[in-house]
Design a protein around this motif. Sequence first.
Motif, mmCIF file in Angstrom:
data_model
loop_
_atom_site.group_PDB
_atom_site.id
_atom_site.type_symbol
_atom_site.label_atom_id
_atom_site.label_comp_id
_atom_site.label_asym_id
_atom_site.label_seq_id
_atom_site.Cartn_x
_atom_site.Cartn_y
_atom_site.Cartn_z
ATOM 1 N N CYS A 1 0.831 -1.206 0.000
ATOM 2 C CA CYS A 1 0.000 0.000 0.000
ATOM 3 C C CYS A 1 0.865 1.255 0.000
ATOM 4 O O CYS A 1 0.618 2.205 -0.751
ATOM 5 C CB CYS A 1 -0.920 -0.020 1.215
ATOM 6 N N ARG A 2 1.898 1.263 0.839
ATOM 7 C CA ARG A 2 2.759 2.444 0.962
ATOM 8 C C ARG A 2 3.436 2.798 -0.360
ATOM 9 O O ARG A 2 3.428 3.958 -0.789
ATOM 10 C CB ARG A 2 3.830 2.201 2.012
ATOM 11 N N TYR A 3 4.031 1.790 -1.014
ATOM 12 C CA TYR A 3 4.760 2.080 -2.241
ATOM 13 C C TYR A 3 3.832 2.347 -3.424
ATOM 14 O O TYR A 3 4.184 3.107 -4.331
ATOM 15 C CB TYR A 3 5.741 0.953 -2.544
ATOM 16 N N LEU A 4 2.657 1.731 -3.416
ATOM 17 C CA LEU A 4 1.697 2.060 -4.467
ATOM 18 C C LEU A 4 1.229 3.504 -4.301
ATOM 19 O O LEU A 4 1.080 4.234 -5.297
ATOM 20 C CB LEU A 4 0.496 1.112 -4.419
ATOM 21 N N PRO B 1 -6.158 -7.921 -3.696
ATOM 22 C CA PRO B 1 -5.394 -6.699 -3.955
ATOM 23 C C PRO B 1 -4.688 -6.705 -5.306
ATOM 24 O O PRO B 1 -4.557 -5.663 -5.946
ATOM 25 C CB PRO B 1 -4.381 -6.676 -2.803
ATOM 26 N N ALA B 2 -4.216 -7.883 -5.744
ATOM 27 C CA ALA B 2 -3.539 -7.959 -7.036
ATOM 28 C C ALA B 2 -4.483 -7.567 -8.165
ATOM 29 O O ALA B 2 -4.097 -6.855 -9.103
ATOM 30 C CB ALA B 2 -3.000 -9.372 -7.265
ATOM 31 N N ILE B 3 -5.744 -8.005 -8.071
ATOM 32 C CA ILE B 3 -6.726 -7.674 -9.109
ATOM 33 C C ILE B 3 -7.130 -6.210 -9.012
ATOM 34 O O ILE B 3 -7.124 -5.473 -10.008
ATOM 35 C CB ILE B 3 -7.959 -8.581 -8.982
ATOM 36 N N ALA C 1 -5.676 -3.582 -7.361
ATOM 37 C CA ALA C 1 -4.590 -2.627 -7.579
ATOM 38 C C ALA C 1 -4.105 -2.666 -9.026
ATOM 39 O O ALA C 1 -3.672 -1.639 -9.565
ATOM 40 C CB ALA C 1 -3.434 -2.927 -6.631
ATOM 41 N N GLY C 2 -4.178 -3.827 -9.665
ATOM 42 C CA GLY C 2 -3.825 -3.902 -11.080
ATOM 43 C C GLY C 2 -4.727 -3.013 -11.919
ATOM 44 O O GLY C 2 -4.257 -2.339 -12.847
ATOM 45 N N ALA C 3 -6.016 -3.006 -11.586
ATOM 46 C CA ALA C 3 -6.959 -2.125 -12.291
ATOM 47 C C ALA C 3 -6.622 -0.648 -12.041
ATOM 48 O O ALA C 3 -6.720 0.183 -12.948
ATOM 49 C CB ALA C 3 -8.383 -2.431 -11.846
ATOM 50 N N VAL C 4 -6.207 -0.337 -10.800
ATOM 51 C CA VAL C 4 -5.822 1.041 -10.477
ATOM 52 C C VAL C 4 -4.604 1.464 -11.290
ATOM 53 O O VAL C 4 -4.567 2.557 -11.871
ATOM 54 C CB VAL C 4 -5.533 1.175 -8.959
ATOM 55 N N VAL C 5 -3.584 0.601 -11.319
ATOM 56 C CA VAL C 5 -2.369 0.915 -12.074
ATOM 57 C C VAL C 5 -2.694 1.116 -13.550
ATOM 58 O O VAL C 5 -2.195 2.058 -14.193
ATOM 59 C CB VAL C 5 -1.317 -0.199 -11.893
ATOM 60 N N LEU C 6 -3.522 0.248 -14.092
ATOM 61 C CA LEU C 6 -3.894 0.357 -15.509
ATOM 62 C C LEU C 6 -4.597 1.682 -15.790
ATOM 63 O O LEU C 6 -4.231 2.407 -16.732
ATOM 64 C CB LEU C 6 -4.797 -0.812 -15.903
ATOM 65 N N GLY C 7 -5.602 2.022 -14.970
ATOM 66 C CA GLY C 7 -6.369 3.233 -15.210
ATOM 67 C C GLY C 7 -5.562 4.503 -15.028
ATOM 68 O O GLY C 7 -5.607 5.418 -15.871
ATOM 69 N N ALA D 1 -4.999 3.645 -3.255
ATOM 70 C CA ALA D 1 -4.036 2.650 -2.762
ATOM 71 C C ALA D 1 -4.580 1.864 -1.571
ATOM 72 O O ALA D 1 -4.659 0.629 -1.628
ATOM 73 C CB ALA D 1 -2.706 3.323 -2.422
ATOM 74 N N PRO D 2 -4.972 2.508 -0.460
ATOM 75 C CA PRO D 2 -5.512 1.719 0.652
ATOM 76 C C PRO D 2 -6.826 1.022 0.327
ATOM 77 O O PRO D 2 -7.087 -0.079 0.812
ATOM 78 C CB PRO D 2 -5.695 2.758 1.769
ATOM 79 N N ILE D 3 -7.654 1.658 -0.505
ATOM 80 C CA ILE D 3 -8.927 1.028 -0.874
ATOM 81 C C ILE D 3 -8.673 -0.264 -1.657
ATOM 82 O O ILE D 3 -9.308 -1.298 -1.415
ATOM 83 C CB ILE D 3 -9.795 1.997 -1.697
ATOM 84 N N ALA D 4 -7.745 -0.209 -2.611
ATOM 85 C CA ALA D 4 -7.476 -1.386 -3.451
ATOM 86 C C ALA D 4 -6.715 -2.464 -2.701
ATOM 87 O O ALA D 4 -7.047 -3.655 -2.820
ATOM 88 C CB ALA D 4 -6.692 -0.966 -4.701
ATOM 89 N N ILE D 5 -5.705 -2.069 -1.906
ATOM 90 C CA ILE D 5 -4.844 -3.057 -1.256
ATOM 91 C C ILE D 5 -5.485 -3.590 0.025
ATOM 92 O O ILE D 5 -5.840 -4.773 0.126
ATOM 93 C CB ILE D 5 -3.462 -2.454 -0.952
ATOM 94 N N LEU D 6 -5.643 -2.726 1.018
ATOM 95 C CA LEU D 6 -6.211 -3.168 2.296
ATOM 96 C C LEU D 6 -7.694 -3.466 2.162
ATOM 97 O O LEU D 6 -8.198 -4.454 2.705
ATOM 98 C CB LEU D 6 -5.974 -2.095 3.359
ATOM 99 N N GLY D 7 -8.417 -2.602 1.429
ATOM 100 C CA GLY D 7 -9.838 -2.849 1.213
ATOM 101 C C GLY D 7 -10.080 -4.106 0.395
ATOM 102 O O GLY D 7 -11.022 -4.860 0.647
ATOM 103 N N GLY D 8 -9.206 -4.359 -0.584
ATOM 104 C CA GLY D 8 -9.338 -5.569 -1.391
ATOM 105 C C GLY D 8 -9.120 -6.823 -0.570
ATOM 106 O O GLY D 8 -9.871 -7.798 -0.682
#
Length: 310
Positions: free
Chosen positions: A29-32, A64-66, A68-74, A184-191
């Motif tokens: 989460c931190r590095y994302l 989180p992989a799914i 956060a991957g969508a976040v990185v793509l968008g 970041a926290p929504i996708a990683i920790l929330g995921g």
Amino acid sequence: ILTLNAMILYYGGNGMSEGLYLFTLIATCRYLLRWLRNNDLPSLVYSATSLGMCYLVRNEATAPAIAAGAVVLGVSYARKPGDRSSKLWSALNDVAIFELPFVATFIGWAVVSYVITGSPFEQFTSVYGTTSQIRLTGTAGQMTEHARILVDVHDLYYLAPTLPFVVVVAIYLAVRRRDIGLLAPIAILGGALSFDLLALATNSIAPFFRYFIAATPLEVILVGSFFASAPAMISPTQTIRDNSKHLSAWLIGIVGVIVSLVLLIPSSVTTIIGMSKTTVGIEESQYVDWIFHNHPTASDKRAMHQYAAI
């Protein structure tokens, strides 16, 4: 406040997987978040590596992989210059960098499991796996879907009672500031948290309090986002006004501390209450009560000897 939470203290010291799970999850989460703010490639690589390590610990890293991957793509697509084709290929390149460690560990773990046991996913097929344990203990027939959803709600309440309010305020402030850092926290920790909530609702895991431990750092980080001085933007270049020399900055800091304490201290109290309830802290109450009881019960005495290492 996070490190003094009873669940964080307990699972940070008893040798179970929750400690390393939260460490790798928060590092991801931190590095994302840093990549979202600065758009620097090393941060994306560090986040990806942490996520790969997280899957070595727990399979909750899949969600989180799914997400956060969508976040990185968008975000990457929105940031890249050029026409649609070049933007898409650049965004896919960033996604490949982010997902590669996770994919490598996912495949590698499955291959190792198959070589050793004959099955790539022993947690589902082995007699020692979660699926088999749930079937053996009769959990599948004892809880209705409605009851499992209530367990989700109750466990979230005891771990992070202010989380619904915090999520709403964090989203409002992020939209107002155009701050994409909240992703970041929504996708990683929330995921990761959503993975276990859905898993319990579909009767894929036991109703253990510790499965929802990601709610605690999620609540803390979202409260921290209220006071972000360097918001992450789609365009990573921005000018941030320095208010450090003004008295108002001190006042804002004091107000921030007070607001954080008001929102986060209740979780420290409710977490202890949840751990002490046999209907919520099913494992925790069993293995902690004997420490606090002046006269241990029969159940306490069994717990003292069942897991000597704990």
